[in-house]
Design a protein around this motif. Sequence first.
Motif, PDB file in Angstrom:
ATOM      1  N   LEU A 132      48.224  54.242  21.795  1.00 33.63           N
ATOM      2  CA  LEU A 132      48.259  52.618  21.375  1.00 33.63           C
ATOM      3  C   LEU A 132      49.224  52.035  20.437  1.00 33.63           C
ATOM      4  CD1 LEU A 132      44.377  52.444  20.904  1.00 33.63           C
ATOM      5  CD2 LEU A 132      45.805  51.929  22.957  1.00 33.63           C
ATOM      6  N   THR A 133      49.805  51.250  20.740  1.00 36.08           N
ATOM      7  CA  THR A 133      50.737  50.681  19.891  1.00 36.08           C
ATOM      8  C   THR A 133      49.882  50.028  18.663  1.00 36.08           C
ATOM      9  OG1 THR A 133      50.742  48.644  20.973  1.00 36.08           O
ATOM     10  CG2 THR A 133      52.455  50.312  21.695  1.00 36.08           C
ATOM     11  N   ASP A 134      50.546  49.565  17.636  1.00 39.93           N
ATOM     12  CA  ASP A 134      49.837  48.755  16.822  1.00 39.93           C
ATOM     13  C   ASP A 134      49.113  47.587  17.267  1.00 39.93           C
ATOM     14  OD1 ASP A 134      50.188  50.187  14.351  1.00 39.93           O
ATOM     15  OD2 ASP A 134      51.772  49.245  13.482  1.00 39.93           O
ATOM     16  N   GLU A 135      49.848  46.827  18.009  1.00 35.90           N
ATOM     17  CA  GLU A 135      49.418  45.616  18.602  1.00 35.90           C
ATOM     18  C   GLU A 135      48.277  46.057  19.380  1.00 35.90           C
ATOM     19  OE1 GLU A 135      50.557  42.487  22.148  1.00 35.90           O
ATOM     20  OE2 GLU A 135      52.359  43.362  21.040  1.00 35.90           O
ATOM     21  N   MET A 136      48.346  46.826  20.318  1.00 36.42           N
ATOM     22  CA  MET A 136      47.042  47.163  21.166  1.00 36.42           C
ATOM     23  C   MET A 136      45.791  47.638  20.198  1.00 36.42           C
ATOM     24  SD  MET A 136      49.131  49.659  23.638  1.00 36.42           S
ATOM     25  CE  MET A 136      47.994  49.830  25.147  1.00 36.42           C
ATOM     26  N   ARG A 137      46.239  48.276  19.099  1.00 35.98           N
ATOM     27  CA  ARG A 137      44.922  48.675  18.136  1.00 35.98           C
ATOM     28  C   ARG A 137      44.352  47.551  17.538  1.00 35.98           C
ATOM     29  NH1 ARG A 137      47.964  53.489  14.409  1.00 35.98           N
ATOM     30  NH2 ARG A 137      48.325  55.011  16.070  1.00 35.98           N
ATOM     31  N   ASN A 138      45.036  46.580  17.286  1.00 32.81           N
ATOM     32  CA  ASN A 138      44.337  45.192  16.932  1.00 32.81           C
ATOM     33  C   ASN A 138      43.719  44.281  17.900  1.00 32.81           C
ATOM     34  OD1 ASN A 138      45.355  45.919  14.170  1.00 32.81           O
ATOM     35  ND2 ASN A 138      47.393  45.340  14.555  1.00 32.81           N
ATOM     36  N   ARG A 139      43.741  44.799  19.081  1.00 33.54           N
ATOM     37  CA  ARG A 139      43.174  43.840  19.986  1.00 33.54           C
ATOM     38  C   ARG A 139      41.615  44.098  19.903  1.00 33.54           C
ATOM     39  NH1 ARG A 139      45.904  41.951  24.471  1.00 33.54           N
ATOM     40  NH2 ARG A 139      43.923  41.889  25.629  1.00 33.54           N
ATOM     41  N   THR A 140      40.812  43.013  20.172  1.00 34.85           N
ATOM     42  CA  THR A 140      39.520  42.694  19.871  1.00 34.85           C
ATOM     43  C   THR A 140      38.547  42.747  21.003  1.00 34.85           C
ATOM     44  OG1 THR A 140      39.716  40.611  19.270  1.00 34.85           O
ATOM     45  CG2 THR A 140      40.194  42.092  17.368  1.00 34.85           C
ATOM     46  N   PHE A 141      37.127  42.800  20.773  1.00 35.29           N
ATOM     47  CA  PHE A 141      36.337  42.566  21.773  1.00 35.29           C
ATOM     48  C   PHE A 141      35.396  41.855  20.785  1.00 35.29           C
ATOM     49  CE2 PHE A 141      35.134  47.058  20.856  1.00 35.29           C
ATOM     50  CZ  PHE A 141      33.949  46.823  20.372  1.00 35.29           C
ATOM     51  N   VAL A 142      34.347  40.823  21.242  1.00 32.65           N
ATOM     52  CA  VAL A 142      33.232  40.228  20.668  1.00 32.65           C
ATOM     53  C   VAL A 142      31.932  40.973  21.167  1.00 32.65           C
ATOM     54  CG1 VAL A 142      32.274  38.024  20.767  1.00 32.65           C
ATOM     55  CG2 VAL A 142      34.699  38.145  20.982  1.00 32.65           C
TER      56      VAL A 142
END
Length: 182
Positions: A132-142
Amino acid sequence: MKEALEKSRYPIGKFVCPDEISDALFQEWLQKIADFPDLLKEEVQNLSEEALRNTYREEGWTIAQLVHHCADSHMNSFIRFKLALTENEPTIKPYLEDQWALLPDASIVGIGYSLLILEGLHARWAALLANLTDEMRNRTFVHPETNQRISLRINTGIYAWHGEHHLAHIRLAKKNAERRDT
């Protein structure tokens, strides 16, 4: 009495997310996720069917139910990761883990199948996390029960903790059984 109950429910304490999640901490969590199936197998591999029915506290889950719960919970988490990586802030579906623990696959099927699930699942999960890239690690779910946005970075920590949490329950159940037997 209440303190003892809390200690048996959370033998390693509740998950506390640090303010900053460094790359080193993320890698530590990733390694815990990668190592979990082997550690779990080590704890349960020589237990008899009778021993698998031991609980870590009164009215708690049996060791067998804990193993099946980890398979159920970690499958759900892995799917949440994939949803967050492929959709924009998806709202995840919670599940009734206490009821799942009572279903026939968690009460009469041997733990070997859940150990196999965890072995394959964690190999894939660790590979995903490692790439995972940093951007991917920061993706979220609710999470709909709290309406909270949870990042994959934080959820990695939650599930590193979750594995250790249930390993501690299994160790506690084994100790409780030893005390009863002496």
